[in-house]
Motif scaffolding. Sequence first.
Motif, PDB file in Angstrom:
ATOM      1  N   VAL B 196       0.807  -1.214  -0.059  1.00 37.45           N
ATOM      2  CA  VAL B 196      -0.026  -0.019   0.221  1.00 37.45           C
ATOM      3  C   VAL B 196       1.015   1.234  -0.010  1.00 37.45           C
ATOM      4  O   VAL B 196       0.314   2.382  -0.155  1.00 37.45           O
ATOM      5  CB  VAL B 196      -0.983   0.134   1.367  1.00 37.45           C
ATOM      6  CG1 VAL B 196      -2.264  -0.888   1.116  1.00 37.45           C
ATOM      7  CG2 VAL B 196      -0.175  -0.162   2.450  1.00 37.45           C
ATOM      8  N   SER B 197       2.158   0.970  -0.055  1.00 44.63           N
ATOM      9  CA  SER B 197       3.184   2.274   0.221  1.00 44.63           C
ATOM     10  C   SER B 197       3.175   2.847  -1.260  1.00 44.63           C
ATOM     11  O   SER B 197       3.603   4.119  -1.116  1.00 44.63           O
ATOM     12  CB  SER B 197       4.613   1.922   0.817  1.00 44.63           C
ATOM     13  OG  SER B 197       4.963   0.955  -0.294  1.00 44.63           O
ATOM     14  N   ILE B 198       2.634   2.340  -2.224  1.00 44.05           N
ATOM     15  CA  ILE B 198       2.668   3.049  -3.883  1.00 44.05           C
ATOM     16  C   ILE B 198       1.265   3.204  -3.975  1.00 44.05           C
ATOM     17  O   ILE B 198       0.583   2.539  -3.865  1.00 44.05           O
ATOM     18  CB  ILE B 198       3.431   2.369  -4.592  1.00 44.05           C
ATOM     19  CG1 ILE B 198       3.334   0.878  -4.948  1.00 44.05           C
ATOM     20  CG2 ILE B 198       5.016   2.400  -3.930  1.00 44.05           C
ATOM     21  CD1 ILE B 198       3.883   0.228  -5.931  1.00 44.05           C
ATOM     22  N   ARG B 199       1.101   4.388  -4.737  1.00 50.48           N
ATOM     23  CA  ARG B 199      -0.151   5.082  -5.386  1.00 50.48           C
ATOM     24  C   ARG B 199      -0.714   3.463  -6.131  1.00 50.48           C
ATOM     25  O   ARG B 199      -2.261   3.669  -5.820  1.00 50.48           O
ATOM     26  CB  ARG B 199       0.017   6.078  -6.110  1.00 50.48           C
ATOM     27  CG  ARG B 199      -1.196   6.442  -6.932  1.00 50.48           C
ATOM     28  CD  ARG B 199      -0.844   7.474  -7.887  1.00 50.48           C
ATOM     29  NE  ARG B 199      -2.211   8.048  -8.442  1.00 50.48           N
ATOM     30  CZ  ARG B 199      -2.713   7.426  -9.569  1.00 50.48           C
ATOM     31  NH1 ARG B 199      -2.066   6.387  -9.970  1.00 50.48           N
ATOM     32  NH2 ARG B 199      -3.742   7.937  -9.911  1.00 50.48           N
ATOM     33  N   VAL B 200      -0.260   2.961  -6.910  1.00 40.76           N
ATOM     34  CA  VAL B 200      -0.953   2.066  -7.805  1.00 40.76           C
ATOM     35  C   VAL B 200      -1.844   1.047  -7.131  1.00 40.76           C
ATOM     36  O   VAL B 200      -2.952   0.566  -7.425  1.00 40.76           O
ATOM     37  CB  VAL B 200       0.003   1.134  -8.678  1.00 40.76           C
ATOM     38  CG1 VAL B 200       1.215   0.791  -7.957  1.00 40.76           C
ATOM     39  CG2 VAL B 200      -0.547   0.315  -9.501  1.00 40.76           C
ATOM     40  N   THR B 201      -1.067   0.424  -5.977  1.00 45.68           N
ATOM     41  CA  THR B 201      -1.957  -0.438  -5.003  1.00 45.68           C
ATOM     42  C   THR B 201      -3.169   0.054  -4.507  1.00 45.68           C
ATOM     43  O   THR B 201      -4.163  -0.148  -4.371  1.00 45.68           O
ATOM     44  CB  THR B 201      -1.067  -0.921  -3.809  1.00 45.68           C
ATOM     45  OG1 THR B 201       0.257  -1.385  -4.461  1.00 45.68           O
ATOM     46  CG2 THR B 201      -1.887  -2.053  -3.196  1.00 45.68           C
ATOM     47  N   ARG B 202      -2.868   1.498  -3.990  1.00 43.24           N
ATOM     48  CA  ARG B 202      -3.866   2.011  -3.121  1.00 43.24           C
ATOM     49  C   ARG B 202      -5.274   2.341  -4.128  1.00 43.24           C
ATOM     50  O   ARG B 202      -6.466   2.215  -3.961  1.00 43.24           O
ATOM     51  CB  ARG B 202      -3.475   3.475  -2.504  1.00 43.24           C
ATOM     52  CG  ARG B 202      -2.453   3.397  -1.619  1.00 43.24           C
ATOM     53  CD  ARG B 202      -1.994   4.564  -0.756  1.00 43.24           C
ATOM     54  NE  ARG B 202      -1.780   5.733  -1.738  1.00 43.24           N
ATOM     55  CZ  ARG B 202      -0.399   5.949  -1.942  1.00 43.24           C
ATOM     56  NH1 ARG B 202       0.606   5.230  -1.276  1.00 43.24           N
ATOM     57  NH2 ARG B 202       0.150   6.911  -2.558  1.00 43.24           N
ATOM     58  N   GLU B 203      -4.877   2.732  -5.466  1.00 42.08           N
ATOM     59  CA  GLU B 203      -5.997   2.968  -6.438  1.00 42.08           C
ATOM     60  C   GLU B 203      -6.455   1.837  -6.877  1.00 42.08           C
ATOM     61  O   GLU B 203      -7.859   1.730  -7.134  1.00 42.08           O
ATOM     62  CB  GLU B 203      -5.095   3.781  -7.648  1.00 42.08           C
ATOM     63  CG  GLU B 203      -4.815   5.235  -7.365  1.00 42.08           C
ATOM     64  CD  GLU B 203      -5.723   6.111  -7.047  1.00 42.08           C
ATOM     65  OE1 GLU B 203      -6.917   5.937  -7.738  1.00 42.08           O
ATOM     66  OE2 GLU B 203      -5.791   6.710  -6.064  1.00 42.08           O
ATOM     67  N   ARG B 204      -5.721   0.693  -7.135  1.00 45.93           N
ATOM     68  CA  ARG B 204      -6.438  -0.743  -7.335  1.00 45.93           C
ATOM     69  C   ARG B 204      -7.241  -0.927  -6.327  1.00 45.93           C
ATOM     70  O   ARG B 204      -8.492  -1.533  -6.587  1.00 45.93           O
ATOM     71  CB  ARG B 204      -5.449  -1.557  -7.906  1.00 45.93           C
ATOM     72  CG  ARG B 204      -4.789  -1.415  -9.161  1.00 45.93           C
ATOM     73  CD  ARG B 204      -3.648  -2.112  -9.394  1.00 45.93           C
ATOM     74  NE  ARG B 204      -2.945  -1.970 -10.930  1.00 45.93           N
ATOM     75  CZ  ARG B 204      -1.718  -2.220 -11.107  1.00 45.93           C
ATOM     76  NH1 ARG B 204      -0.984  -2.830 -10.325  1.00 45.93           N
ATOM     77  NH2 ARG B 204      -1.195  -2.116 -12.236  1.00 45.93           N
ATOM     78  N   ARG B 205      -6.914  -0.986  -5.101  1.00 50.51           N
ATOM     79  CA  ARG B 205      -7.733  -1.540  -3.930  1.00 50.51           C
ATOM     80  C   ARG B 205      -8.871  -0.443  -3.865  1.00 50.51           C
ATOM     81  O   ARG B 205     -10.269  -1.165  -3.626  1.00 50.51           O
ATOM     82  CB  ARG B 205      -7.025  -1.253  -2.632  1.00 50.51           C
ATOM     83  CG  ARG B 205      -7.696  -1.791  -1.404  1.00 50.51           C
ATOM     84  CD  ARG B 205      -7.044  -1.730  -0.221  1.00 50.51           C
ATOM     85  NE  ARG B 205      -6.579  -0.301   0.076  1.00 50.51           N
ATOM     86  CZ  ARG B 205      -5.997  -0.026   1.088  1.00 50.51           C
ATOM     87  NH1 ARG B 205      -5.611  -0.676   2.192  1.00 50.51           N
ATOM     88  NH2 ARG B 205      -5.768   1.341   1.251  1.00 50.51           N
ATOM     89  N   ALA B 206      -8.792   0.916  -4.196  1.00 51.38           N
ATOM     90  CA  ALA B 206      -9.817   1.708  -4.033  1.00 51.38           C
ATOM     91  C   ALA B 206     -11.210   1.145  -5.164  1.00 51.38           C
ATOM     92  O   ALA B 206     -12.318   1.209  -4.659  1.00 51.38           O
ATOM     93  CB  ALA B 206      -9.588   3.177  -4.012  1.00 51.38           C
ATOM     94  N   GLY B 207     -10.558   0.949  -6.213  1.00 47.49           N
ATOM     95  CA  GLY B 207     -11.549   0.168  -7.510  1.00 47.49           C
ATOM     96  C   GLY B 207     -12.284  -0.774  -6.976  1.00 47.49           C
ATOM     97  O   GLY B 207     -13.498  -1.097  -7.405  1.00 47.49           O
ATOM     98  N   TYR B 208     -11.514  -1.677  -6.165  1.00 47.13           N
ATOM     99  CA  TYR B 208     -12.123  -3.123  -5.705  1.00 47.13           C
ATOM    100  C   TYR B 208     -13.083  -2.823  -4.638  1.00 47.13           C
ATOM    101  O   TYR B 208     -14.240  -3.208  -4.865  1.00 47.13           O
ATOM    102  CB  TYR B 208     -11.108  -3.878  -5.198  1.00 47.13           C
ATOM    103  CG  TYR B 208     -11.429  -5.159  -4.381  1.00 47.13           C
ATOM    104  CD1 TYR B 208     -11.534  -6.464  -5.126  1.00 47.13           C
ATOM    105  CD2 TYR B 208     -11.423  -5.119  -2.975  1.00 47.13           C
ATOM    106  CE1 TYR B 208     -11.823  -7.487  -4.422  1.00 47.13           C
ATOM    107  CE2 TYR B 208     -11.843  -6.303  -2.291  1.00 47.13           C
ATOM    108  CZ  TYR B 208     -11.899  -7.565  -3.128  1.00 47.13           C
ATOM    109  OH  TYR B 208     -12.556  -8.858  -2.593  1.00 47.13           O
ATOM    110  N   VAL B 209     -12.818  -1.701  -3.651  1.00 47.26           N
ATOM    111  CA  VAL B 209     -13.839  -1.332  -2.888  1.00 47.26           C
ATOM    112  C   VAL B 209     -15.065  -0.802  -3.337  1.00 47.26           C
ATOM    113  O   VAL B 209     -16.202  -1.338  -2.831  1.00 47.26           O
ATOM    114  CB  VAL B 209     -13.317  -0.639  -1.622  1.00 47.26           C
ATOM    115  CG1 VAL B 209     -14.087   0.261  -0.599  1.00 47.26           C
ATOM    116  CG2 VAL B 209     -11.945  -1.249  -1.067  1.00 47.26           C
TER     117      VAL B 209
END
Lengths: 350, 350
Positions: B196-209
């Motif tokens: 989660v320390s990088i943007r790409v993970t946070r954004e992908r997870r946000a899409g999933y949520v």
Amino acid sequence: MTATPERSLPPTIFDVAKHARVAASSVSRVLNDHPDVSSSMREKVLAAAEELGYKPDFLAKSLRLGTTYSVGFVVRDISNPLFADIAKGAEDSLRHAGYSMILTNSEGSSELDAQYISLLRQRRVDALILAIESESHPATLEAMHLFPGPLVLLDREVPDLVASAVLSDHRSGVQDGVGHLLTLGHRRVGFVAGPVSIRVTRERRAGYVEAHERHEVAMQDELVRLGSYTWEYGYEQTLVLLDRAHPPTAIVAAGIQLVGGVLLALQERNITVGQDIALICCDEVDLMRVFNPPISAVTRDGYQLGACAAELLIEMLVNQAGPQVQHLPTTYVARGTSVPPVVREHMTDR
Amino acid sequence: MTATPERSLPPTIFDVAKHARVAASSVSRVLNDHPDVSSSMREKVLAAAEELGYKPDFLAKSLRLGTTYSVGFVVRDISNPLFADIAKGAEDSLRHAGYSMILTNSEGSSELDAQYISLLRQRRVDALILAIESESHPATLEAMHLFPGPLVLLDREVPDLVASAVLSDHRSGVQDGVGHLLTLGHRRVGFVAGPVSIRVTRERRAGYVEAHERHEVAMQDELVRLGSYTWEYGYEQTLVLLDRAHPPTAIVAAGIQLVGGVLLALQERNITVGQDIALICCDEVDLMRVFNPPISAVTRDGYQLGACAAELLIEMLVNQAGPQVQHLPTTYVARGTSVPPVVREHMTDR
């Protein structure tokens, strides 16, 4: 943390000269460790340099010392998956020896190879590793000959160039793979590869030819397709092969960039790999191992290739060793697509 | 063709000064286009330089002009297949504008990111494109802040840094893909991603949520696995998910480096992709399209990403434009692995 803007210009060699009341050429001689400098001059200049906080910058220092502890790696195609392993192997070895590595990517353009070799020379890299597009392009040859430091060729042969080389033994791996197909009963093995102008193609083709000779199977020239290492070429030549009166019962995709196109052509014709047709790929990507079925391959150790190239370079840079040639093996790995031929209607006339 | 050894040293600024009977500092001022130079001095120096055949070399010229027409590209992982397209896009645009591009590869080491940024600064590259490992590593932050030229971040967010950025809209593509799985009837969608320390993970997870919220499906935290973008992590977390009392009926491999490991784990458990389980991958490689069946993906245009980064950089270099942020889309492509859930024994209790 914020950037510190440089408010005043840093002191130059001329400021040091003025401060020490000597000529700038004397400062230059001191900083260059010129033998013809008196010790009083040396002391005066170094004292002035220290008082002014004069720091010869990296470029200036490079100009003096003639070494930058960096190595350039000229690559024809960074999209080749093997290249990432090669780069990692080279970089780890170079870093261990105190060198950093910078890459240039010429995307299959010999003109760009030549330009990048010149650029790296101007940037004073100490040495080059070269995986160039063409072994005979005049501007590339000239740029390599003009480069003053050690050179290592990666899987390339350039006559008359003083260079070390790391060469993969493509021939024996392909010979083993094609030999296996012939042993399984295949008599029509398609072979799709890149241009004969580079060593890798010539060696792979030699392995294909030698396997036929060793198994006393007649080769069909119409099944050998040599052109370019691209997805498109793999696709179009597979269709050409499938359209033959006697299509192949096995295909060698003699380059990792070809295999996607080969698979697409087979998929479009509803030919199931590892069932209706056998397939071997030269080099591999991870996904090939989890394909359904896993795809047979002639493999090699990219990391080892890169590390070996770096070590030859370090030998030349650090120990003033002469050029050497190292050969590294390839290995045929039989997987789910190394299957016997299906007996078909059109095969019965053979 | 052979290398021409330099038999005598080429003339220096000091030789020119001697020949013109002026101070070396005057020669320097003339060559630097300093305003405080008389026209007679300029003529004298240029005449002497021409007579001696004085050629300020590239490094010396760079020291004077302050520009090298080169751009550094700091990459955390050249083995990411999308990167080859990104590099090609950036290189084409930069070349068109008269700039060359050199790459450094830090293989996921923030320490190396920092070292390479410093190296490129010392080599006086004019600007940097940055796809760094970490958005918060102190040495990397310091190196970026110290870099004097324009910066463009590629899919990274670094607060307080003056830099342009090109950002992929990972969120909407993942939202579309997971939304499709939920529409097909999946209620347990595994999600394997990097840190989660990088943007790409946070954004992908946000899409999933957001997909779960939009479809009013309760999320199961135990199905969300965030760790690292590696084959090994994909493999091991898929096994973890499959071992749950209620295993997922679909998996999102939220990074191209994960998908091979996910497929291997499924293969080992004899679970057929696109039949027993659904699968979507974020980013793609060519081979995924010829998989059996072809693998669904959230895709983006790597070439466009690279070209866009280069164009933002050129705007800053050539037109002194300020930093800008550009967003580029991702697209969900449903293929053979976007299938409805299989109703199993253990699913009947839901």
